[in-house]
Design an enzyme around this catalytic site. Structure first.
Site, short mmCIF file in Angstrom:
data_model
loop_
_atom_site.label_atom_id
_atom_site.label_comp_id
_atom_site.label_asym_id
_atom_site.label_seq_id
_atom_site.Cartn_x
_atom_site.Cartn_y
_atom_site.Cartn_z
N ASP A 1 67.06 52.09 78.96
CA ASP A 1 67.10 52.95 79.49
C ASP A 1 67.61 53.50 80.28
O ASP A 1 68.24 54.67 81.11
CB ASP A 1 65.85 54.00 78.85
CG ASP A 1 64.99 53.22 79.54
OD1 ASP A 1 64.86 51.69 79.40
OD2 ASP A 1 63.93 53.78 81.20
N ASN A 2 67.63 52.47 81.37
CA ASN A 2 68.37 52.05 82.36
C ASN A 2 69.96 51.46 82.75
O ASN A 2 70.78 51.22 83.61
CB ASN A 2 68.12 51.53 83.33
CG ASN A 2 66.26 52.30 84.32
OD1 ASN A 2 66.49 53.51 83.73
ND2 ASN A 2 64.92 51.98 84.06
N ASP B 1 69.74 54.81 88.04
CA ASP B 1 68.22 53.81 88.45
C ASP B 1 68.26 53.67 89.19
O ASP B 1 67.08 51.67 88.82
CB ASP B 1 67.42 54.21 86.76
CG ASP B 1 67.14 55.28 86.10
OD1 ASP B 1 67.94 56.42 87.03
OD2 ASP B 1 66.63 55.75 84.94
N ARG C 1 71.15 63.36 92.68
CA ARG C 1 72.48 62.59 91.98
C ARG C 1 72.96 63.17 91.27
O ARG C 1 73.22 64.03 90.88
CB ARG C 1 71.53 61.41 91.36
CG ARG C 1 71.97 61.43 89.88
CD ARG C 1 70.73 59.28 89.15
NE ARG C 1 69.57 59.70 88.08
CZ ARG C 1 69.35 59.07 87.55
NH1 ARG C 1 68.69 58.58 88.99
NH2 ARG C 1 68.26 58.80 86.70
N LYS D 1 66.33 64.73 90.40
CA LYS D 1 65.02 64.65 89.54
C LYS D 1 63.66 64.57 90.61
O LYS D 1 63.92 64.13 91.48
CB LYS D 1 65.54 62.58 90.11
CG LYS D 1 64.81 61.72 89.52
CD LYS D 1 65.27 60.15 89.71
CE LYS D 1 64.67 58.77 89.44
NZ LYS D 1 65.59 57.39 89.04
N ARG E 1 61.55 63.27 84.16
CA ARG E 1 61.19 64.18 85.38
C ARG E 1 62.62 64.58 86.10
O ARG E 1 62.67 64.68 87.46
CB ARG E 1 60.55 63.36 86.35
CG ARG E 1 61.15 61.61 86.48
CD ARG E 1 60.46 61.56 87.77
NE ARG E 1 60.61 60.23 87.78
CZ ARG E 1 60.71 59.41 89.14
NH1 ARG E 1 60.11 59.29 89.98
NH2 ARG E 1 61.27 58.22 88.85
N ASP F 1 53.53 63.51 86.04
CA ASP F 1 53.83 64.96 87.07
C ASP F 1 55.72 65.31 86.85
O ASP F 1 54.92 66.25 87.80
CB ASP F 1 53.13 64.46 87.67
CG ASP F 1 53.68 63.95 88.76
OD1 ASP F 1 54.43 63.16 88.61
OD2 ASP F 1 53.10 63.93 89.63
N GLY F 2 56.60 65.07 86.72
CA GLY F 2 57.01 65.10 86.68
C GLY F 2 58.27 65.20 87.94
O GLY F 2 58.77 65.82 88.39
N GLY G 1 62.98 59.70 77.20
CA GLY G 1 64.32 61.29 77.73
C GLY G 1 63.72 61.42 79.43
O GLY G 1 62.83 60.66 80.21
P1 AMP Z 1 62.75 54.89 84.97
O1 AMP Z 1 61.13 53.72 85.05
O2 AMP Z 1 62.26 55.88 86.51
O3 AMP Z 1 64.04 55.12 84.66
O4 AMP Z 1 61.41 55.57 83.57
C1 AMP Z 1 61.18 55.74 82.76
C2 AMP Z 1 60.63 57.00 81.94
O5 AMP Z 1 59.26 57.54 82.51
C3 AMP Z 1 61.78 58.10 81.85
O6 AMP Z 1 61.40 58.53 80.62
C4 AMP Z 1 61.47 58.75 83.30
O7 AMP Z 1 61.59 60.53 82.53
C5 AMP Z 1 59.94 59.06 82.83
N1 AMP Z 1 58.71 58.78 84.40
C6 AMP Z 1 58.79 58.66 84.85
N2 AMP Z 1 58.22 59.16 86.05
C7 AMP Z 1 57.76 60.10 85.33
C8 AMP Z 1 57.05 61.12 85.97
N3 AMP Z 1 56.95 61.15 87.70
N4 AMP Z 1 56.90 61.61 85.28
C9 AMP Z 1 57.20 61.99 84.23
N5 AMP Z 1 58.04 61.41 83.67
C10 AMP Z 1 58.08 60.32 84.26
MG MG Z 2 64.66 55.31 84.13
#
Ligand code: AMP
Ligand code: MG
Length: 527
Positions: free
Chosen positions: A285-286, A295, A209, A146, A126, A158-159, A123
């Site tokens: 997921d990407n 992403d 985005r 984002k 962030r 930390d979102g 999900g």
């Molecule tokens: P990503 O590698 O950016 O495609 O992210 C993979 C997963 O990690 C997704 O569910 C993102 O929402 C979550 N995620 C990445 N960075 C953060 C963050 N700083 N805080 C919370 N969730 C994150």
């Molecule tokens: Mg992603």
């Protein structure tokens, strides 16, 4: 790479410095009264009307001192947004401090295979979807923040997002768009005025985005993993309406949908290879259902051609290396097929058979797109059986002779129109004389091709970019912004990359590969 070597105390120093410089321009609207919210556009939030398990309503978390780094005004116009009000309120809106009228902010639920391992619930940890608008061309577009704070999917995160990755995504997604490759777009970047804690404390930022949608292979996987067949069907119906309306009347719309998604991904990944793009984190997921690149984490472009190039610091086994991307695309699409099985046929064996036939076809589709694109790159308007071998032997020579991927094809375009350009072309290769034999074969082949040289050169320059976001340039722009609050290199890069196929004499240096000491060997994830 030298990506943000700030310690906490240096960050505070940077923060004071940069902020004192920027303060006159700050628009701080942290306590903006809700009744004054600007009407940003005509939101029509169809995703928010889907079943409740698809998302969680989520208001962005306020930030301390938002400052608008960049607003993409042409894109804002295209979306039908009021640019004047965004110049005024953009910092507040694109930081999440001010939720525009009509937005219904939410975080989307999805699952995903991360480096091959299935995570049933990821999900938006962030990211917060503000809502959807219908753009000036009648297309429905998502507007998403984002780095807008924690959500119910944040787990331990930390979102938030750091400035460096936000600038990287801004630069590379806009460069992809200008190259003509389907990609999500960058609408805005905002500094939050807060630090984010990674290995060190870094300046925080929010990236806005725009996407055809944020529905991913992982969105289907999430519903399938919970055994939610009704939800899977609702999502598939929604996707057909939104992205593939022509399939509504197909004999089996779900099978047609699966085939169409495979086709768009095959076309997309072929385009990536043709500009030397490495996504870096092709987790399921990407990967979008719409066929847009999404992403931009540790993504990077190949300089010296080597098919096994990997940049991402987290891709230790090269799963997502340059040349592995078509195969990984197929692997991801096989996972999509599994999630769609209940829709493909009531008889599970038959469903599997159908899905297998489509996924097998992906290989041929990819190959056909790739070969056509490569014929274009070497200037062929006709097709012959030997073309594949001719292309492969050029690539093999480039690899053996450490030729720069982008310069090789750009200079080949010049050579197509002007024989005196041969020295420049050959000098891209470690041993220039090694190109003679291949060039002779290429010229033989061109003699049997219908186009005249001047036309051919023009056509080749339209597919062989002069400018790509070279990693060292991206890193320099990030470093100047993060360490000195200086966004001039970021702006310059955006300018030059907005016309990648045109000669831009003032920017000739941006065509050059990195000097040995400038080479970037590793890029880091956006988290
Ligand atoms: P990503 O590698 O950016 O495609 O992210 C993979 C997963 O990690 C997704 O569910 C993102 O929402 C979550 N995620 C990445 N960075 C953060 C963050 N700083 N805080 C919370 N969730 C994150
Ligand atoms: Mg992603």
């Amino acid at each position: 790479m030298h990506f943000i070597a700030l310690r906490e105390e240096t960050f505070c120093h940077w923060n004071r410095l940069a902020w004192s410089r920027l303060r006159p321009y700050l628009i701080v609207m942290t306590s903006a009264p809700q009744k004054n919210r600007p009407d940003m556009a005509f939101f029509d939030n169809s995703y928010a009307r889907l079943p409740p398990q698809f998302f969680a309503a989520q208001v962005p978390t306020q930030v301390a001192e938002p400052w608008l780094i960049k607003l993409n005004e042409p894109l804002a116009e295209e979306l039908g947004l009021d640019v004047d009000s965004l110049r005024r309120d953009g910092a507040a809106i694109f930081s999440g401090n001010l939720v525009p009228e009509g937005a219904e902010p939410l975080s989307m639920a999805y699952a995903g295979h991360q480096f091959g391992h299935f995570v049933p619930l990821l999900g938006d940890g962030r990211a917060i979807l503000l809502g959807e608008v219908i753009d000036r061309n009648g297309n429905r577009r998502d507007i998403q923040l984002k780095g807008a704070g924690q959500t119910s999917f944040s787990r331990r995160g930390d979102g938030r997002a750091a400035l460096g990755p936000v600038l990287r995504e801004y630069i590379v997604s806009e460069a992809m768009y200008a190259l003509g490759i389907p990609a999500t777009r960058a609408l805005a970047a905002v500094l939050t005025g807060e630090g984010v804690r990674r290995e060190e404390v870094l300046p925080g930022a929010v990236f806005t985005r725009v996407a055809a949608s944020h529905i991913r292979v992982g969105t289907f996987q999430y519903l399938a993993a919970t055994g939610d067949e009704e939800g899977t069907k609702a999502l598939a119906d929604y996707v057909i309406e939104r992205h593939y309306p022509e399939l509504r009347t197909a004999e089996n719309p779900y099978l047609a949908l699966y085939e169409a998604v495979c086709d768009r991904q095959a076309a997309l990944i072929a385009r990536w290879l043709q500009v030397g793009f490495i996504h870096g984190v092709m987790n399921t997921d990407n990967m979008t259902i719409s066929g847009e690149t999404i992403d931009f984490g540790p993504c990077a472009f190949v300089d010296t051609y080597d098919p096994m190039t990997v940049f991402s610091s987290i891709d230790q086994h090269g799963r997502y290396a340059y040349a592995n991307q078509p195969g990984i695309g197929q692997w991801n699409l096989a996972r999509l097929g599994e999630a769609l099985l209940p829709l493909l046929d009531a008889d599970r064996d038959k469903a599997i058979e159908h899905a297998n036939a489509i996924i097998k076809d992906y290989g041929q589709r990819f190959h056909a797109y790739w070969l056509q694109g490569m014929r274009d790159k070497i200037g062929l308007a006709s097709a012959e059986d030997g073309d594949l071998e001719l292309i492969q032997s050029l690539l093999a020579l480039m690899q053996a002779e450490s030729a720069d991927f982008t310069l090789t094809f750009r200079r080949l375009s010049y050579l197509a129109g002007n024989d005196t350009a041969e020295t420049a072309f050959a000098s891209t290769f470690r041993e220039p004389a090694s190109t003679a034999e291949w060039l002779a074969r290429w010229r033989d082949r061109l003699a049997r091709d219908p186009r005249v040289p001047t036309e051919r050169a023009v056509a080749m320059k339209q597919v062989n970019p002069a400018f790509i976001p070279r990693n060292h340039r991206v890193e320099q722009a990030i470093e100047a912004a993060v360490e000195d609050g200086d966004f001039s290199l970021f702006e310059a890069l955006l300018t030059v990359l907005s016309k990648p196929y045109e000669e831009q004499p003032g920017f000739a240096a941006y065509m050059e590969p990195p000097k040995p000491e400038e080479r970037v060997l590793q890029t880091f994830c956006g988290t």
